[in-house]
Design an enzyme around this catalytic site. Structure first.
Site, PDB file in Angstrom:
ATOM      1  N   VAL A 116     -66.323 -39.107   0.334  1.00 61.90           N
ATOM      2  CA  VAL A 116     -66.603 -40.532   0.516  1.00 61.90           C
ATOM      3  C   VAL A 116     -68.105 -40.802   0.454  1.00 61.90           C
ATOM      4  O   VAL A 116     -68.554 -41.711  -0.219  1.00 61.90           O
ATOM      5  CB  VAL A 116     -66.012 -41.062   1.837  1.00 61.90           C
ATOM      6  CG1 VAL A 116     -66.491 -42.485   2.087  1.00 61.90           C
ATOM      7  CG2 VAL A 116     -64.493 -41.037   1.773  1.00 61.90           C
ATOM      8  N   CYS A 117     -68.870 -39.943   1.138  1.00 62.46           N
ATOM      9  CA  CYS A 117     -70.324 -40.165   1.144  1.00 62.46           C
ATOM     10  C   CYS A 117     -70.870 -40.045  -0.256  1.00 62.46           C
ATOM     11  O   CYS A 117     -71.757 -40.792  -0.647  1.00 62.46           O
ATOM     12  CB  CYS A 117     -71.048 -39.141   1.993  1.00 62.46           C
ATOM     13  SG  CYS A 117     -70.319 -38.914   3.580  1.00 62.46           S
ATOM     14  N   SER A 118     -70.370 -39.083  -1.000  1.00 56.97           N
ATOM     15  CA  SER A 118     -70.916 -38.891  -2.337  1.00 56.97           C
ATOM     16  C   SER A 118     -70.709 -40.156  -3.149  1.00 56.97           C
ATOM     17  O   SER A 118     -71.596 -40.601  -3.864  1.00 56.97           O
ATOM     18  CB  SER A 118     -70.246 -37.718  -3.027  1.00 56.97           C
ATOM     19  OG  SER A 118     -70.309 -36.594  -2.196  1.00 56.97           O
ATOM     20  N   MET A 150     -73.149 -42.883  -1.746  1.00 54.22           N
ATOM     21  CA  MET A 150     -74.538 -42.692  -2.138  1.00 54.22           C
ATOM     22  C   MET A 150     -74.704 -42.899  -3.651  1.00 54.22           C
ATOM     23  O   MET A 150     -75.707 -43.441  -4.097  1.00 54.22           O
ATOM     24  CB  MET A 150     -75.044 -41.315  -1.699  1.00 54.22           C
ATOM     25  CG  MET A 150     -75.100 -41.143  -0.187  1.00 54.22           C
ATOM     26  SD  MET A 150     -76.092 -42.430   0.659  1.00 54.22           S
ATOM     27  CE  MET A 150     -75.021 -42.863   2.024  1.00 54.22           C
ATOM     28  N   SER A 191     -69.620 -34.654   1.274  1.00 54.06           N
ATOM     29  CA  SER A 191     -68.239 -35.065   1.547  1.00 54.06           C
ATOM     30  C   SER A 191     -67.866 -36.130   0.518  1.00 54.06           C
ATOM     31  O   SER A 191     -68.724 -36.891   0.083  1.00 54.06           O
ATOM     32  CB  SER A 191     -68.109 -35.605   2.959  1.00 54.06           C
ATOM     33  OG  SER A 191     -68.511 -36.957   3.004  1.00 54.06           O
TER      34      SER A 191
END
Lengths: 176, 223
Positions: free
Chosen positions: B97-99, B102, B95
């Site tokens: 935002v997560c990418s 991270m 997703s």
């Protein structure tokens, strides 16, 4: 989370516009990030519209694991900066984002009037890596969570950076 | 009832306050449109206020876990102890935002290491999904799979989104003994960045430094 610029804009920074301008816009960017490429002409428009109101500073925030050329491009811009050509080089790189290999960067240096051999030496010795790292960590400590991230008078701009008007609203209210 | 009413009101206020303190997402939530003037909006938001997770606060002992870190390796919390540990719960691999989140942690990793800390990401994604995601993004820290029984670990940390079936976007900094030193629940659509983690790790280091200094000086006076 705080969204406040941890390292104030000062003599260490590359800036455009007067130091006496009532509003300072800071961008944390990554030369290989497509969003930053998109933001580049938008920032230019904002600078035009805001005129004397605005001072603009650019700091490096390269995400090297996803953008393998970002750090080298930042180093090349900093190296050109040592010859007073930071901004022409900065523009050159953003306007040629698809080609950021070493040869291309040296060509851009030559095109903006910097001896490519000097830039090649700086890249080989990683002369500007500590400075770029300092930019990056100042961003992390200011709540930069991706690129581009902007700060208007030290406060993170969480508005729509794709929209000139939303910048202008933030700048106008900061100028009051 | 006369006595009960103010108590209820206090409880309601507290729950509102808790939601504010936890920066519970309303606008950023993918189901934000549900909180508009739909007939069940009131009951829904009430239900959400009640069931919304309270993430494990500072001072609590972190619940143990055994999770896959790769398709053929398991890792336990006990193995990760002995130095500060950052647990980054996030909703989903891939997703946007997560990418970003991270990728950012990946980049800040040297700084976490400098502060003696280890970082792991945790989501309900399966091991193969984690493997592909980690490889695609060149992530240099483990992603743990809270897959089976689904989200059991996320739930034990109060970091599970029942309505979405995913982990919350929640951060925990554990001390060397596995006690929560700092925790933060981010609005699910907002990348919380790394600043809070670094700040907590520095405070933890300072505290340990002070404790070591104190024990040394005590040792000095007794000898």
């Amino acid at each position: 989370m705080s969204g406040r610029l941890a390292l104030p804009v000062g003599p260490r920074d590359h800036t455009q516009g007067s130091d006496d301008a009532p509003v300072t816009l800071v961008e944390y960017g990554d030369y290989e990030c497509p969003h930053c490429g998109r933001a580049h002409p938008i920032v230019k428009l904002v600078q035009q519209r805001a005129g004397m109101l605005l001072r603009f500073a650019y700091r490096n925030f390269p995400l090297t694991e996803v953008h393998p050329h970002a750090e080298q491009a930042a180093e090349a811009a900093e190296s050109a900066g040592a010859h007073d050509k930071f901004w022409p080089m900065h523009d050159m790189i953003y306007e040629h984002q698809p080609a950021l290999g070493l040869k291309s960067l040296l060509l851009y240096a030559e095109a903006v009037g910097v001896d490519p051999r000097a830039v090649a030496t700086d890249l080989a010795t990683r002369a500007y890596l500590p400075r770029i790292r300092e930019d990056f960590m100042s961003g992390v400590r200011s709540g930069v969570n991706g690129t581009p991230t902007f700060f208007v008078n030290g406060l993170r701009f969480d508005g729509d950076w794709t929209n000139v008007d939303s910048f202008m609203v933030a700048i106008a209210s900061a100028a009051k | 009832l006369g006595k009960g009413e103010p108590k209820l009101r206090t409880l309601a206020l507290l729950s509102v306050e808790a939601r504010i303190l936890q920066r519970v997402p309303v606008i950023d939530s993918p189901d934000a449109h549900m909180t508009a003037d739909t007939p069940d909006a009131a009951s829904r938001s009430q239900a959400r206020a009640g069931e919304y997770p309270t993430i494990l606060p500072a001072g609590e002992r972190a619940p143990g876990f055994t999770l896959h870190s790769t398709p053929d390796q398991m890792v336990t919390l006990d193995e990760l102890r002995g130095r500060p540990l950052v647990l980054a719960f996030y909703p989903a691999d891939w997703s946007p935002v997560c990418s970003d989140q991270m990728a950012l942690y990946n980049q800040v990793l040297p700084e976490f290491k400098r502060l003696g800390a280890q970082l792991v990401g945790i989501s309900v994604d399966g091991v193969w999904c984690h493997k592909a995601f980690g490889e695609a993004r060149n992530l240099h820290f483990p992603l743990l799979s809270d897959f089976e029984p689904k989200a059991a670990v996320s739930q034990s940390y109060g970091a599970y989104r029942t309505q979405d079936g995913t982990s919350e976007r929640a951060l925990f900094v554990l001390d060397n003994d596995g006690v929560v030193f700092w925790s933060y629940l981010s609005p699910v659509g907002v990348n919380p960045g790394a600043e809070g983690i670094l700040d907590a790790l520095e405070r933890l280091q300072a505290q340990r430094g002070a404790a070591n200094g104190a024990s040394k000086s005590t040792a000095g006076t007794t000898s």
